[in-house]
Design an enzyme around this catalytic site. Structure first.
Site, PDB file in Angstrom:
ATOM      1  N   SER A  36     -49.092 -69.402  32.939  1.00  9.22           N
ATOM      2  CA  SER A  36     -49.586 -70.405  34.216  1.00  9.22           C
ATOM      3  C   SER A  36     -51.178 -70.502  34.055  1.00  9.22           C
ATOM      4  CB  SER A  36     -49.278 -69.516  35.462  1.00  9.22           C
ATOM      5  OG  SER A  36     -48.163 -69.259  35.539  1.00  9.22           O
ATOM      6  N   HIS A  67     -46.579 -75.807  34.174  1.00  5.15           N
ATOM      7  CA  HIS A  67     -45.902 -75.167  33.046  1.00  5.15           C
ATOM      8  C   HIS A  67     -45.383 -76.463  32.241  1.00  5.15           C
ATOM      9  CE1 HIS A  67     -45.820 -70.954  33.805  1.00  5.15           C
ATOM     10  NE2 HIS A  67     -46.009 -71.166  34.992  1.00  5.15           N
ATOM     11  N   HIS A  89     -38.725 -69.483  33.744  1.00  6.17           N
ATOM     12  CA  HIS A  89     -38.797 -67.917  34.386  1.00  6.17           C
ATOM     13  C   HIS A  89     -37.499 -67.629  34.932  1.00  6.17           C
ATOM     14  CE1 HIS A  89     -42.764 -69.206  34.428  1.00  6.17           C
ATOM     15  NE2 HIS A  89     -43.314 -68.005  34.324  1.00  6.17           N
ATOM     16  N   TYR A  91     -36.831 -66.662  37.658  1.00  9.72           N
ATOM     17  CA  TYR A  91     -36.921 -67.018  39.224  1.00  9.72           C
ATOM     18  C   TYR A  91     -36.302 -68.537  39.467  1.00  9.72           C
ATOM     19  CZ  TYR A  91     -41.418 -68.612  38.376  1.00  9.72           C
ATOM     20  OH  TYR A  91     -42.896 -69.258  37.929  1.00  9.72           O
ATOM     21  N   GLU A  92     -36.664 -69.145  38.195  1.00  9.61           N
ATOM     22  CA  GLU A  92     -36.106 -70.653  38.607  1.00  9.61           C
ATOM     23  C   GLU A  92     -34.450 -70.846  38.418  1.00  9.61           C
ATOM     24  OE1 GLU A  92     -38.809 -73.459  36.009  1.00  9.61           O
ATOM     25  OE2 GLU A  92     -39.362 -71.670  35.143  1.00  9.61           O
ATOM     26  N   ALA A 119     -50.468 -65.094  33.744  1.00  8.19           N
ATOM     27  CA  ALA A 119     -51.208 -65.029  35.082  1.00  8.19           C
ATOM     28  C   ALA A 119     -50.563 -63.658  35.548  1.00  8.19           C
ATOM     29  CB  ALA A 119     -50.965 -66.189  35.986  1.00  8.19           C
ATOM     30  N   MET A 223     -44.493 -62.223  36.774  1.00 10.62           N
ATOM     31  CA  MET A 223     -42.845 -62.667  36.839  1.00 10.62           C
ATOM     32  C   MET A 223     -42.490 -63.185  35.603  1.00 10.62           C
ATOM     33  SD  MET A 223     -43.382 -64.635  40.353  1.00 10.62           S
ATOM     34  CE  MET A 223     -44.302 -64.005  41.918  1.00 10.62           C
ATOM     35  N   SER A 224     -43.292 -62.683  34.573  1.00  8.03           N
ATOM     36  CA  SER A 224     -42.973 -63.023  32.991  1.00  8.03           C
ATOM     37  C   SER A 224     -42.972 -61.991  31.958  1.00  8.03           C
ATOM     38  CB  SER A 224     -43.590 -64.240  32.798  1.00  8.03           C
ATOM     39  OG  SER A 224     -44.947 -63.917  32.608  1.00  8.03           O
ATOM     40  N   ASN A 247     -55.393 -63.237  40.847  1.00  9.00           N
ATOM     41  CA  ASN A 247     -55.716 -62.872  42.057  1.00  9.00           C
ATOM     42  C   ASN A 247     -55.528 -61.332  42.251  1.00  9.00           C
ATOM     43  OD1 ASN A 247     -52.668 -63.659  41.629  1.00  9.00           O
ATOM     44  ND2 ASN A 247     -52.473 -62.059  43.138  1.00  9.00           N
ATOM     45  N   HIS A 259     -50.946 -70.202  45.182  1.00  5.37           N
ATOM     46  CA  HIS A 259     -50.396 -70.619  43.751  1.00  5.37           C
ATOM     47  C   HIS A 259     -51.393 -71.591  43.280  1.00  5.37           C
ATOM     48  CE1 HIS A 259     -48.025 -71.455  40.333  1.00  5.37           C
ATOM     49  NE2 HIS A 259     -48.116 -72.596  40.651  1.00  5.37           N
TER      50      HIS A 259
END
Ligand code: HPA
Length: 287
Positions: A36, A67, A89, A91-92, A119, A223-224, A247, A259
């Site tokens: 990201s 992305h 990902h 989560y998609e 990220a 998340m990756s 962050n 985000h």
């Protein structure tokens, strides 16, 4: 969501690799996955052939802003590379097989080394926003493992790879990490190490989860990455993982996570990130 595939994974991955080989004679030695906000590094690839994921057989398409999905084949500092600008990902809604399909294809194209970037939220309060961290190890709390399913020994192109049960004690190569740390020092900044903990997402974590993850030994949360690294290790590929702390993780500061800010930090540190990668790639390829 893509239709349920009818051909086995190896056949599909080989079809994608053959398609790519027909369009580019380049034999990539190193793969690079841009996370990201880090996709701009793709502009550093020289003599690049750019393939939209949508044109590569069986490649999954990302739905996340920031992305863009392109595979680039070209050179960086003279080293033949395959660069993934964007990833999909879990989560998609993608399956583990889809998330790691491009990684399988990079392996079949013959890469020996992978630099995977992301990220991440900073759990370790010693990190600052915008810092870069070398991943020393991971904790996979996504509840999924990309190597689930029938083992396919034909993915084992490198010595010792393609096994049903495979070692993860050096999932992130200590040697590659030392190169990165030494190069950062040479460029006048410190590259700390840290443990990356992966969650499924897409919600960011609660402050209680972050406190729990800190107790578990995590320094970063994201998340990756972990699934790609599992598959890279299955294929015997040496991995360097780099996180950008976009962050501080939930509850570390008294503010919500945004985000847009995550994306902006990636762009802000682009120069440092580019300087590190450009110097590192020839060193890693020479191993
Ligand atoms: N949590 C999970 N994933 C992330 C974060 C975070 O705080 N920041 C960037 N990716």
């Amino acid at each position: 969501m893509a239709a349920v595939p009818t051909e086995d994974l190896y056949i599909r991955a080989r079809a994608a690799a053959e398609y790519i080989r027909r369009l580019s004679p380049l034999q990539p030695r190193l793969g690079l996955i841009l996370g990201s906000g880090l996709g701009d590094f793709a502009s550093k690839v020289e003599n690049a052939i750019t393939l939209p994921y949508s044109e590569i057989p069986h490649f999954p398409l990302s739905t996340v802003v920031g992305h863009s999905g392109h595979l680039l084949l070209g050179t960086i500092a003279g080293v033949p590379v395959a660069v993934m600008q964007g990833r999909v990902h879990a989560y998609e809604g993608y399956s583990m097989e889809q998330v790691t399909f491009p990684m399988r294809v990079l392996g079949l194209l013959g890469i020996k080394h992978l630099i995977v970037t992301n990220a991440a939220g900073g759990i370790n309060t010693g990190y600052g926003q915008g810092g870069i961290v070398a991943i020393s190890d991971h904790i996979n709390l996504t509840g999924q493992n990309a190597a689930v399913g029938p083992n396919e020994p034909r993915f084992g192109l490198l010595p010792g790879s393609g096994q049903r049960f495979f070692d993860m004690t050096q999932a992130y190569s200590p040697a590659l990490r030392q190169f990165a740390i030494a190069e950062a020092t040479k460029q006048g900044w410190e590259l700390p190490e840290g443990v990356y903990l992966a969650v499924l997402g897409p919600s960011y974590e609660t402050p209680a989860e972050i406190r729990a993850f800190r107790t578990l030994g995590a320094d970063l949360v994201g998340m990756s990455t972990v699934h790609e690294v599992i598959i890279a290790r299955h294929m015997g590929i040496e991995v360097l993982g780099l996180s950008v702390v976009t962050n501080m993780a939930a509850g570390v500061l008294d503010q919500p996570i945004d985000h847009e800010e995550v994306m902006e930090i990636g762009r802000r540190i682009a120069q440092r990130f580019t300087g590190l990668l450009t110097a590192l790639i020839p060193q890693i390829a020479a191993v």
